[in-house]
Write an enzyme that holds these catalytic residues in place. Sequence first.
Site, PDB file in Angstrom:
ATOM      1  N   TYR A  25      12.587 -33.014 -13.585  1.00 45.75           N
ATOM      2  CA  TYR A  25      12.652 -31.919 -12.738  1.00 45.75           C
ATOM      3  C   TYR A  25      11.107 -32.033 -12.140  1.00 45.75           C
ATOM      4  CZ  TYR A  25      17.463 -30.796 -13.299  1.00 45.75           C
ATOM      5  OH  TYR A  25      18.793 -30.817 -13.581  1.00 45.75           O
ATOM      6  N   HIS A  35      18.405 -30.579  -7.776  1.00 47.53           N
ATOM      7  CA  HIS A  35      18.581 -31.568  -8.605  1.00 47.53           C
ATOM      8  C   HIS A  35      17.397 -32.186  -9.334  1.00 47.53           C
ATOM      9  CE1 HIS A  35      22.799 -31.915  -7.523  1.00 47.53           C
ATOM     10  NE2 HIS A  35      22.450 -31.520  -6.630  1.00 47.53           N
ATOM     11  N   LYS A  66      18.343 -40.787  -7.494  1.00 48.84           N
ATOM     12  CA  LYS A  66      17.076 -40.390  -8.253  1.00 48.84           C
ATOM     13  C   LYS A  66      15.934 -41.491  -8.535  1.00 48.84           C
ATOM     14  CE  LYS A  66      19.691 -37.323 -11.136  1.00 48.84           C
ATOM     15  NZ  LYS A  66      19.740 -36.506 -10.191  1.00 48.84           N
TER      16      LYS A  66
END
Length: 74
Positions: A25, A35, A66
């Site tokens: 994160y 997320h 991601k």
Amino acid sequence: MYKDLKDRGYIIKTGFKYGSEFRLYERGKSPGDGHSEYLVKIIHEDYDINALDFASYVRVSHGVKKKPFNGCCR
């Protein structure tokens, strides 16, 4: 590597679900804020990585929105 990332201010959680060691994160954000942004795959300098395995990892990263973490540890 874990300590280095922690010292840089990242929140670190397991990434096994995504085929990586960790998910990160962004600094200052917690898991409840949204997320994770990055996936971390640890590759040692003497590791002989297979191009297809690496392509698969990148594909999974994109599929779950991601970024592969591109940072070297100290």
